[in-house]
Motif scaffolding. Structure first.
Motif, PDB file in Angstrom:
ATOM      1  N   VAL A 135       0.855  -1.190   0.000  1.00 44.64           N
ATOM      2  CA  VAL A 135       0.000   0.000   0.000  1.00 44.64           C
ATOM      3  C   VAL A 135       0.889   1.237   0.000  1.00 44.64           C
ATOM      4  N   GLY A 136       0.640   2.123  -0.953  1.00 50.49           N
ATOM      5  CA  GLY A 136       1.441   3.333  -1.050  1.00 50.49           C
ATOM      6  C   GLY A 136       0.625   4.489  -1.591  1.00 50.49           C
ATOM      7  N   PRO A 137       1.283   5.525  -2.070  1.00 50.20           N
ATOM      8  CA  PRO A 137       0.569   6.728  -2.527  1.00 50.20           C
ATOM      9  C   PRO A 137      -0.533   6.408  -3.543  1.00 50.20           C
ATOM     10  N   GLY A 138      -1.717   6.925  -3.262  1.00 46.03           N
ATOM     11  CA  GLY A 138      -2.845   6.759  -4.160  1.00 46.03           C
ATOM     12  C   GLY A 138      -3.715   5.556  -3.895  1.00 46.03           C
ATOM     13  N   SER A 160       0.284   8.748   6.414  1.00 45.36           N
ATOM     14  CA  SER A 160       1.747   8.814   6.485  1.00 45.36           C
ATOM     15  C   SER A 160       2.405   8.132   5.282  1.00 45.36           C
ATOM     16  N   VAL A 161       1.759   7.106   4.720  1.00 48.85           N
ATOM     17  CA  VAL A 161       2.350   6.420   3.563  1.00 48.85           C
ATOM     18  C   VAL A 161       1.834   6.987   2.247  1.00 48.85           C
ATOM     19  N   GLY A 162       1.005   8.044   2.330  1.00 47.69           N
ATOM     20  CA  GLY A 162       0.499   8.682   1.120  1.00 47.69           C
ATOM     21  C   GLY A 162      -0.726   8.028   0.536  1.00 47.69           C
ATOM     22  N   ALA A 163      -1.300   7.049   1.254  1.00 46.46           N
ATOM     23  CA  ALA A 163      -2.515   6.395   0.778  1.00 46.46           C
ATOM     24  C   ALA A 163      -3.726   7.258   1.111  1.00 46.46           C
ATOM     25  N   PHE A 253       0.907  18.765  -2.831  1.00 51.91           N
ATOM     26  CA  PHE A 253      -0.071  19.522  -2.046  1.00 51.91           C
ATOM     27  C   PHE A 253      -1.494  19.090  -2.380  1.00 51.91           C
ATOM     28  N   ASN A 254      -1.798  18.854  -3.654  1.00 50.24           N
ATOM     29  CA  ASN A 254      -3.146  18.513  -4.098  1.00 50.24           C
ATOM     30  C   ASN A 254      -3.401  17.004  -4.153  1.00 50.24           C
ATOM     31  N   HIS A 255      -2.478  16.219  -3.607  1.00 50.29           N
ATOM     32  CA  HIS A 255      -2.640  14.769  -3.584  1.00 50.29           C
ATOM     33  C   HIS A 255      -3.824  14.395  -2.688  1.00 50.29           C
ATOM     34  N   PRO A 256      -4.668  13.437  -3.111  1.00 51.56           N
ATOM     35  CA  PRO A 256      -5.822  13.059  -2.286  1.00 51.56           C
ATOM     36  C   PRO A 256      -5.426  12.586  -0.892  1.00 51.56           C
ATOM     37  N   GLY A 277      -2.763  19.062   1.373  1.00 53.66           N
ATOM     38  CA  GLY A 277      -2.444  20.441   1.724  1.00 53.66           C
ATOM     39  C   GLY A 277      -3.672  21.288   1.962  1.00 53.66           C
ATOM     40  N   GLY A 278      -4.731  21.038   1.179  1.00 55.85           N
ATOM     41  CA  GLY A 278      -5.935  21.865   1.305  1.00 55.85           C
ATOM     42  C   GLY A 278      -6.582  21.767   2.664  1.00 55.85           C
ATOM     43  N   VAL A 279      -6.809  20.541   3.140  1.00 48.18           N
ATOM     44  CA  VAL A 279      -7.444  20.424   4.456  1.00 48.18           C
ATOM     45  C   VAL A 279      -6.462  20.738   5.580  1.00 48.18           C
TER      46      VAL A 279
END
Length: 646
Positions: A135-138, A160-163, A253-256, A277-279
């Motif tokens: 499990v990683g980013p996305g 923390s792992v970008g998921a 920054f805009n990553h889910p 980043g937004g929240v």
């Protein structure tokens, strides 16, 4: 127009975090503000300067620098391009031994503390396990869990792992949970074996197994607090491994960051995607500058994991606060339990819903508790009536700062809410939040003052959704917010901005009561009915095609809808609203249907009475009390009849 009663005035606004921020602006940027209206105007006129100032003020840790603050326009605005960061990393920058990270209690478990070091250890172990599963980013991690500490640790590990995190509470039916999670195809599902609510134990083992079956290709199920044996991995076993270092994967920054969902009462829920980043910026802005949350204070909100307020509750960790979690019913063993918790947990910031305050009011609840630590009470979920304001100041604490706020799942924060510089007036919201360019528009898109119009936002904000899942061309996104006023976000609420710059929200604009050209929100009717001790709850709809407007009331036990009571209700609505909005009929019903997040099903009831079949207007798994809609369906011919009740 008569000014509502003044209920609270800030004693020391100069000591607020908002004042500290304004002083910092003066020192670092040469910007001087002594009035909130001027500060708000700058924050919405100079959008990029304002949001970049928050990056500097809160010392946001970027791993890669951003190259621009804002590019594009709504709905495709892009914030802080090139910058990489991690929400969970910002949380753990507040780690300390001076106070706990979490306090937790449930219906069968007393108040316990979870230290920052324990939270870090649980988060690190689960994050390491996620990485072992690839499990990683996305990738998506879904949770079917109550408000327990393990859910918070799992959330932070996922981030923390970008998921991408997504959760619902176990009071959702399997079908409703599957409607949400099947759209996002998670790699991991966390489930609960049993949970308690209202004094009853519910076994969810079969529900979790059925949900896992409904998610094709799901690689792993993780059981939290599972007493029996079931196929999958156990949280407890993961937590017995040696504690690894907690690392943070930098993401754009805009990553889910997580996927929230619309109510889904009439169709597939919309999967609403927010950004790291937004929240992060938005939660720091609201909690610190508007709610005035300080390091070490205890922050509580009664919520489930299926409501965005759970994400918001955990965001209090960003402010260095202790998040207070409660798993159970807000009314068990009595309506005073949460207020007892406020005393025992020394809660400084107590968050709840307007219906809960209304229930305390209706029950004539008096509180014998000592609440010296309580500074603020937050209310959301629906408009808080003037009587609800009055009950808080009469029966909870006379000098508490009561903040009615409104925002929602769409932005995972509040558009309007608390202000440590301004007084609290009965029945009104204190301010439009910084960076929120909100107006009230007429049908032609012209701003209104002291008149009711559509709530709109004319400038982008970082916590607006980055997209809807499975909506690559932004069609559902655009249809949801931008069809009425192109380029302007229409939120779907009726709003009045007063000449004093306070706000009143009058219900959903898609549930408008429009009679003979006079439009009001349903909340105005409820404010009138809420004054009756005989009425426990109410719901009103308007069938425009026949100009028929029935009012449904749930009466207190032992009360009948006598001709005298019927007449008194009509007179109260006539005086509080208008003669045109006196209902054609008043009917006593056993219950009012609500979504799982506590919103009245006005539109589905209306559609049912207009002749649509029940299965087209309601998904039972997304409704807290589907039996109430079944009753409306069974009696719909009588309820939609203009004649007598006989």
């Amino acid at each position: 127009m008569k000014i509502p009663r003044l209920l609270w005035t800030p004693a020391h606004p100069e000591s607020s975090r908002l004042s500290h921020y304004v002083s910092w602006l003066a020192e670092t940027s040469g910007l001087h503000f002594t009035d909130y209206a001027d500060l708000w105007r700058w924050s919405t006129d100079e959008t990029e300067a304002f949001w970049e100032s928050l990056v500097r003020y809160f010392d946001i840790r970027f791993h890669s620098p951003y190259t621009s603050v804002l590019t594009g326009v709504m709905p495709r605005a892009h914030w802080f391009s090139g910058g990489t960061l991690n929400y969970a990393e910002q949380v753990f920058r507040n780690e300390t031994d001076a106070w706990p990270a979490l306090l937790f209690c449930s219906e069968n478990q007393p108040l316990t503390e979870i230290s920052w070091s324990e939270l870090r250890a649980q988060t690190a172990r689960f994050a390491a396990w996620l990485k072992e599963q690839g499990v990683g980013p996305g990738d998506r991690v879904a949770a079917y869990l109550p408000t327990v500490p393990e859910a918070t640790a799992a959330l932070l590990a996922t981030l923390s792992v970008g998921a991408i995190w997504s959760s619902t509470s176990p009071d959702f039916g399997v079908g409703a949970a599957a409607d949400r999670f099947a759209q996002i195809e998670p790699k991991v599902l966390l489930g609960i074996g049993t949970y308690r609510y209202g004094g009853k134990l519910f076994d969810k083992t079969e529900a979790v197994l059925a949900l896992a079956e409904a998610l094709p290709g799901l690689p792993a199920v993780v059981w939290v607090q599972q007493p029996g044996k079931a196929p999958g991995v156990y949280w407890e076993s993961i937590q017995q491994s040696p504690e690894p270092e907690l690392a943070f994967t930098p993401v754009e920054f805009n990553h889910p960051i997580w996927i929230l969902y619309s109510s889904g009462t009439t169709g597939l829920p919309k999967p609403i995607v927010h950004s790291h980043g937004g929240v992060l910026l938005e939660h720091l802005k609201y909690l610190v500058l508007h709610n005035d949350v300080r390091p070490g204070e205890r922050f509580f909100w009664y919520t489930t994991t299926g409501w965005m307020m759970w994400n918001f509750l955990n965001a209090s960790l960003l402010a260095g606060a202790t998040a207070v979690l409660y798993d159970g019913s807000p009314g068990y063993p009595g309506l005073d339990f949460l207020w007892q918790l406020a005393q025992d947990a020394r809660i400084a910031h107590f968050g709840t819903s307007a219906p809960f305050i209304g229930s305390c009011l209706k029950a004539g609840l008096t509180l014998p508790f000592d609440l010296p630590h309580l500074r603020t009470i937050g209310s959301t979920g629906s408009p808080l009536s003037a009587e609800g304001f009055d009950w808080v100041y009469a029966h909870v604490k006379p000098d508490v700062w009561l903040s009615s706020m409104s925002g929602g799942t769409d932005i995972c924060t509040a558009w309007v809410g608390a202000n440590p510089w301004r007084p609290v007036y009965e029945g009104e919201i204190q301010c439009r939040c910084l960076g929120c360019a909100m107006d009230s528009f007429d049908e032609d898109g012209h701003p209104l003052v002291d008149e009711v119009g559509e709530m709109v936002v004319t400038q982008p904000m970082p916590s607006m959704p980055v997209f809807f899942w499975n909506d690559p061309d932004f069609q559902r996104y655009t249809e949801s917010y931008f069809e009425t006023y192109p380029g302007v976000w229409r939120h779907g609420d009726w709003l009045k901005i007063t000449k004093r710059d306070t706000l009143v929200i009058l219900g959903r604009s898609d549930a408008t009561l429009n009679r003979q050209g006079v439009r009001i929100g349903t909340a105005e009717i409820y404010r009138a009915t809420d004054t009756f001790p005989e009425i426990r709850d109410s719901l009103i709809v308007h069938l425009e095609e026949t100009d028929y407007m029935p009012l449904f009331v749930v009466l207190q036990e032992g009360i009948e809808l006598s001709p005298a009571l019927d007449q008194r209700i009509r007179q109260a609505i006539r005086q509080a609203c208008s003669p045109r909005h006196v209902p054609d009929r008043i009917l006593a019903v056993p219950d009012i249907p609500y979504t799982l997040s506590g919103k009245k099903l006005e539109k589905p009831v209306k559609q049912l009475l207009q002749g649509k079949p029940l299965e087209k207007v309601m998904n039972p798994g997304s409704v807290r009390n589907p039996g109430a809609m079944e009753w409306f369906n069974h009696h719909k011919n009588r309820l939609s009849d203009h004649g007598s009740d006989s």
